[in-house]
Design an enzyme around this catalytic site. Structure first.
Site, PDB file in Angstrom:
ATOM      1  N   TRP A  92       1.771   4.218   7.729  1.00 19.17           N
ATOM      2  CA  TRP A  92       0.723   2.944   7.056  1.00 19.17           C
ATOM      3  C   TRP A  92      -0.535   3.154   8.097  1.00 19.17           C
ATOM      4  O   TRP A  92      -0.495   3.042   9.224  1.00 19.17           O
ATOM      5  CB  TRP A  92       1.674   1.741   7.734  1.00 19.17           C
ATOM      6  CG  TRP A  92       1.035   0.290   7.100  1.00 19.17           C
ATOM      7  CD1 TRP A  92       0.299   0.194   6.096  1.00 19.17           C
ATOM      8  CD2 TRP A  92       1.117  -0.738   7.879  1.00 19.17           C
ATOM      9  NE1 TRP A  92      -0.071  -1.182   5.884  1.00 19.17           N
ATOM     10  CE2 TRP A  92       0.394  -1.784   7.212  1.00 19.17           C
ATOM     11  CE3 TRP A  92       1.366  -1.055   9.128  1.00 19.17           C
ATOM     12  CZ2 TRP A  92       0.083  -3.162   7.645  1.00 19.17           C
ATOM     13  CZ3 TRP A  92       1.129  -2.308   9.800  1.00 19.17           C
ATOM     14  CH2 TRP A  92       0.586  -3.317   8.777  1.00 19.17           C
ATOM     15  N   ASP A 130      10.147   0.338  12.880  1.00 20.50           N
ATOM     16  CA  ASP A 130       9.221  -0.766  12.085  1.00 20.50           C
ATOM     17  C   ASP A 130      10.043  -0.987  10.733  1.00 20.50           C
ATOM     18  O   ASP A 130       9.766  -0.340   9.913  1.00 20.50           O
ATOM     19  CB  ASP A 130       7.855  -0.247  11.787  1.00 20.50           C
ATOM     20  CG  ASP A 130       6.960  -1.344  11.192  1.00 20.50           C
ATOM     21  OD1 ASP A 130       7.316  -2.459  11.188  1.00 20.50           O
ATOM     22  OD2 ASP A 130       5.824  -0.881  10.894  1.00 20.50           O
ATOM     23  N   LYS A 184       7.639  -9.411   2.981  1.00 18.63           N
ATOM     24  CA  LYS A 184       7.945  -9.060   1.605  1.00 18.63           C
ATOM     25  C   LYS A 184       9.180  -9.366   1.125  1.00 18.63           C
ATOM     26  O   LYS A 184       9.473 -10.149  -0.087  1.00 18.63           O
ATOM     27  CB  LYS A 184       7.878  -7.292   1.782  1.00 18.63           C
ATOM     28  CG  LYS A 184       7.013  -6.690   2.656  1.00 18.63           C
ATOM     29  CD  LYS A 184       5.608  -6.603   1.987  1.00 18.63           C
ATOM     30  CE  LYS A 184       4.605  -6.391   3.114  1.00 18.63           C
ATOM     31  NZ  LYS A 184       3.512  -5.636   2.859  1.00 18.63           N
TER      32      LYS A 184
HETATM   33  N1  PLP Z   1       4.880  -2.009   8.800  1.00 19.01           N
HETATM   34  C1  PLP Z   1       4.715  -1.833   7.526  1.00 19.01           C
HETATM   35  C2  PLP Z   1       5.145  -0.169   7.474  1.00 19.01           C
HETATM   36  C3  PLP Z   1       4.081  -2.390   6.804  1.00 19.01           C
HETATM   37  O1  PLP Z   1       3.878  -1.535   5.444  1.00 19.01           O
HETATM   38  C4  PLP Z   1       3.557  -3.583   7.078  1.00 19.01           C
HETATM   39  C5  PLP Z   1       3.011  -4.355   5.681  1.00 19.01           C
HETATM   40  O2  PLP Z   1       2.509  -3.840   4.677  1.00 19.01           O
HETATM   41  C6  PLP Z   1       3.864  -4.091   8.075  1.00 19.01           C
HETATM   42  C7  PLP Z   1       4.408  -3.550   9.053  1.00 19.01           C
HETATM   43  C8  PLP Z   1       3.145  -5.557   8.608  1.00 19.01           C
HETATM   44  O3  PLP Z   1       3.974  -6.580   8.080  1.00 19.01           O
HETATM   45  P1  PLP Z   1       3.354  -8.030   7.968  1.00 19.01           P
HETATM   46  O4  PLP Z   1       2.605  -8.325   6.850  1.00 19.01           O
HETATM   47  O5  PLP Z   1       4.565  -9.001   8.164  1.00 19.01           O
HETATM   48  O6  PLP Z   1       2.432  -8.001   9.173  1.00 19.01           O
HETATM   49  O1  TYF Z   2      -0.346  -2.076   1.137  1.00 18.11           O
HETATM   50  C1  TYF Z   2      -0.334  -2.037   2.248  1.00 18.11           C
HETATM   51  O2  TYF Z   2       0.245  -0.856   2.856  1.00 18.11           O
HETATM   52  C2  TYF Z   2      -0.310  -3.058   3.256  1.00 18.11           C
HETATM   53  C3  TYF Z   2      -0.326  -4.382   2.662  1.00 18.11           C
HETATM   54  O3  TYF Z   2      -2.136  -8.583   6.274  1.00 18.11           O
HETATM   55  C4  TYF Z   2      -0.971  -5.443   3.700  1.00 18.11           C
HETATM   56  O4  TYF Z   2      -1.380  -2.784   3.947  1.00 18.11           O
HETATM   57  C5  TYF Z   2      -1.766  -6.192   3.306  1.00 18.11           C
HETATM   58  C6  TYF Z   2      -2.190  -7.548   3.973  1.00 18.11           C
HETATM   59  C7  TYF Z   2      -1.643  -7.595   5.182  1.00 18.11           C
HETATM   60  C8  TYF Z   2      -0.613  -6.605   5.701  1.00 18.11           C
HETATM   61  C9  TYF Z   2      -0.071  -5.722   5.096  1.00 18.11           C
END
Ligand code: PLP
Ligand code: TYF
Length: 392
Positions: free
Chosen positions: A126, A207, A242
């Protein structure tokens, strides 16, 4: 004073979303940002969450400050969700955070305070992992994860790399639904990864942002539970953004398992970091989550809703693969059904992704990541036919 501040590069995923919103093509398709959409293409308000929210609204309580570490009923419920029956461990501590992102940042700050300089991230990962850990002062390094040419997990290279890391090295691991590749290790491969972690005395930073979207709520957290059963020290960031569709409420947690030190001391240090940063977490979203998790009927309703989301994602993967085959797409279609969770790394090139956006108004994140729940019965044929036409 501020003259050195230049323009900054916008987040590629966020700016893709803006481009999508500005596109006036009537059949545009958003396969970009990682949000779960239902079969109608809308962001759901889960029934379990809605009911919990209604109950809280009728209580007319004042808005006090919560404890720095979050309310006990939230922390305990999340700990049970994550660790199941092993949640009673005294060496385990869980703190409410600002989503999974806040947990990653808080964990990074703790590591920095302990003198850790580096964190090893899967390649790819990510993109925000790099930003979060760098800004917190850790140098991100990468370890092999995925071979995009063949659509395979690089398990041997990954194990070889872990085996060469110095004792105490911090290794970020996605326990399930790897973002962005959707490629998860098998249970046997997880055993080998944890064997290496244990033998080399590495420190995992798990994570978990998609619990329930891969193989199921219990299965998706299994590597973390195995680390606990082995008595390994670890950190875990966990998000309910999510799987409860609570995105903007910022509901997450950081858990630490530290067998060699009193959990109360670790909690004290983390509370110090929170206090000097945002003081205490927000309450509404975590009250909703605690109400859902602590009420037997709402809890079961949420599990059923999460399972329905998982099955819809799986059905859309299969539909896409079937339609791509039917359209004779020039692409390794097998990987789409091998991958799990919200995302699929299709193997489409940057150029093909650009053509899909410019000529078909289909929005993917480069290189070739699709957010599978962006697919619906209504758009999947169009998406498959368009992908087929750019790959022929
Ligand atoms: N870790 C991963 C791998 C993610 O894809 C995301 C969100 O897309 C997060 C952490 C962060 O989640 P949050 O929106 O709860 O901060
Ligand atoms: O699409 C993704 O991988 C994420 C989604 O505050 C997302 O980046 C968007 C906003 C946010 C955290 C995750």
């Amino acid at each position: 004073m501020f003259s050195s501040i230049g323009p900054s590069r916008p987040d590629p995923i966020m700016s893709l979303m803006e481009q999508y919103l500005a596109d006036d093509c009537p059949h545009k398709v958003n396969l970009g940002i990682g949000l779960y959409y239902d079969g109608e293409g809308t962001l759901p308000l889960l029934n379990s969450v809605h009911e919990a929210q209604q109950r809280l609204m009728t209580q007319e309580r004042p808005h006090s400050y919560p404890p720095i570490e979050g309310q006990a009923q939230f922390r305990e419920a999340v700990q049970r969700l994550i660790f199941g029956h092993s949640a009673q461990q005294t060496a385990l501590t869980t703190l409410q955070t600002l989503g999974g992102s806040g947990a990653l940042r808080l964990g990074a700050e703790l590591l920095r305070q302990l003198g850790v300089c580096r964190i090893h991230l899967p390649d790819p990962t990510w993109p925000n992992h790099l930003a979060i850990f760098s800004v917190a002062g850790l140098t991100p390094e990468s370890y092999p994860w995925y071979d995009n040419a063949n659509g395979e997990l690089l398990i041997d290279a990954l194990l070889d790399r872990l085996a060469t890391l110095p004792e105490g090295s911090v290794v970020l691991l996605h326990p399930a639904c790897h973002n962005p590749t959707g490629m998860d290790p098998s249970p046997d491969q997880w055993r080998s990864i944890l064997d290496t972690v244990e033998r080399r005395r590495l420190l995992p930073f798990f994570d978990a942002a998609y619990q329930g979207f891969g193989a199921g709520i219990e299965q998706d957290i299994a590597p973390v539970r195995q680390a606990l059963e082995r008595g390994l020290p670890f950190l875990l960031s966990h998000s309910l953004s999510k799987n409860m569709a609570l995105y903007g409420q910022r509901v997450g947690s950081l858990s630490l398992h530290c067998p060699d030190v009193a959990a109360i001391n670790v909690l004290g240090t983390l509370k110090g970091l929170v206090r000097s940063s945002y003081s205490c977490p927000p309450t509404f979203g975590s009250d909703i989550a605690a109400t859902v998790l602590n009420d037997a009927a709402l809890h079961q309703c949420w599990r059923d809703e999460t399972e329905a989301m998982r099955l819809r994602i799986l059905a859309m993967r299969q539909r896409l693969a079937t339609e791509l085959n039917a359209n004779g797409a020039g692409l390794d279609i097998g990987r789409i059904t091998r991958q799990r969770g919200m995302f699929s790394y299709t193997g489409l090139s940057e150029q093909q992704v650009d053509t899909l956006r410019q000529d078909f108004s289909i929005y993917l994140v480069n290189p070739g990541r699709i957010c599978v729940p962006g697919l619906t019965e209504r758009n999947v044929d169009y998406v498959a036919a368009s992908i087929a036409s750019v790959t022929r």
